[in-house]
Design an enzyme around this catalytic site. Structure first.
Site, PDB file in Angstrom:
ATOM      1  CG  LEU A 103      -2.041  -0.974   1.242  1.00 36.72           C
ATOM      2  CD1 LEU A 103      -2.623  -0.897   2.550  1.00 36.72           C
ATOM      3  CD2 LEU A 103      -3.086  -0.986   0.121  1.00 36.72           C
ATOM      4  CG  ASP A 104       0.389   4.124  -3.004  1.00 35.58           C
ATOM      5  OD1 ASP A 104       1.330   3.436  -3.583  1.00 35.58           O
ATOM      6  OD2 ASP A 104      -0.409   4.400  -3.685  1.00 35.58           O
ATOM      7  CE  LYS A 105       6.275   8.030   4.720  1.00 36.12           C
ATOM      8  NZ  LYS A 105       7.541   8.599   4.520  1.00 36.12           N
ATOM      9  CG  HIS A 186       1.177   6.294  -7.000  1.00 32.01           C
ATOM     10  ND1 HIS A 186       1.984   7.532  -7.154  1.00 32.01           N
ATOM     11  CD2 HIS A 186       1.125   5.739  -5.479  1.00 32.01           C
ATOM     12  CE1 HIS A 186       2.486   7.579  -6.055  1.00 32.01           C
ATOM     13  NE2 HIS A 186       1.939   6.707  -4.888  1.00 32.01           N
TER      14      HIS A 186
END
Length: 236
Positions: A103-105, A186
């Site tokens: 998962l993105d930050k 993303h």
């Protein structure tokens, strides 16, 4: 050799404090002898461990559901960033744990952590394409054109996305429930950006058929049961 409270905690999916309480109550025996201290160490592969009349089985692998908070990266190690492994409770930490997928930050929600490489490969392999569902807060509402584009497979600069589903959450078209089968960098943000819509906030709420436990606050986690693993892979 491992501390008995950690063995009990892992095997019964309880916190180490509750495991220690079972030991203090005299409910834990090893090779027929009552354990006196949570600090005693045993070999969970060879010693016979009982909780009352229940045999404690050795867990070759563990599977953890985390409600990932913002600001934490999906990695086993980070040079200067806090990782999902760093924030695991002490009693859950063991060698070779890693996040299955990423998962993105700044994205929150369902993060699966395990030390089972074969299982991770199965759920992440492109040929399996298990679904992942997210809630996206948007800066402007989406419309039927966006829905159709998602369903047909949006063409990005470097790839064509697999067909995805999108619907409004409780009738609010600035809150989208998005289900994808890929995990490109993303991806959801880029899909919306194609229609000049910015994702303000993103949370993963489901992997395969298993939903994020609503009782978990951000940063909290719990073990995933064998039955729940089958729900993720669609083997239920």
């Amino acid at each position: 050799m491992e501390r008995i409270d950690k063995i009990i905690s892992s095997a019964k999916n309880i916190c180490r404090k509750d495991a220690s309480q079972l030991i203090k109550q005299g409910k834990i025996t090893v090779n027929g002898k009552t354990v006196k201290s949570p600090k005693e160490k045993f070999d969970e592969k060879s010693d016979v461990i009982l909780c009352g009349d229940e045999k404690i089985e050795y867990n070759e692998f563990v599977y953890i559901m985390m409600n990932k908070p913002k600001g934490v990266i999906s990695a086993s190690e980070g040079k200067s960033d806090l990782t999902v492994i760093d924030i695991l409770p002490k009693e859950m930490k063991r060698k070779n744990l890693f996040p299955a997928g990423r998962l993105d930050k700044d994205t929150t929600g369902f993060m699966l952590i395990t030390d089972d490489g074969d299982f991770a490969h199965r759920i992440l392999s492109p040929k399996n394409h298990i679904e992942k569902t997210y809630i996206a807060d948007l800066d402007k509402p989406f419309n039927d054109i966006v829905v159709a584009d998602f369903e047909n497979g949006i063409e990005l600069k470097d790839a064509i996305c697999m067909p995805a589903r999108i619907e409004a959450l409780d009738g609010d078209f600035k809150k989208a429930v998005v289900t994808i089968k890929q995990g490109m960098y993303h991806q959801i943000k880029r899909m919306f950006k194609k229609h000049s819509i910015t994702v303000v906030d993103l949370k993963r709420i489901k992997m395969g058929g298993l939903s994020l436990d609503s009782s978990l606050n951000e940063g909290e986690c719990r073990y995933i049961t064998p039955e729940e693993l089958k729900i993720i892979t669609g083997e239920e």
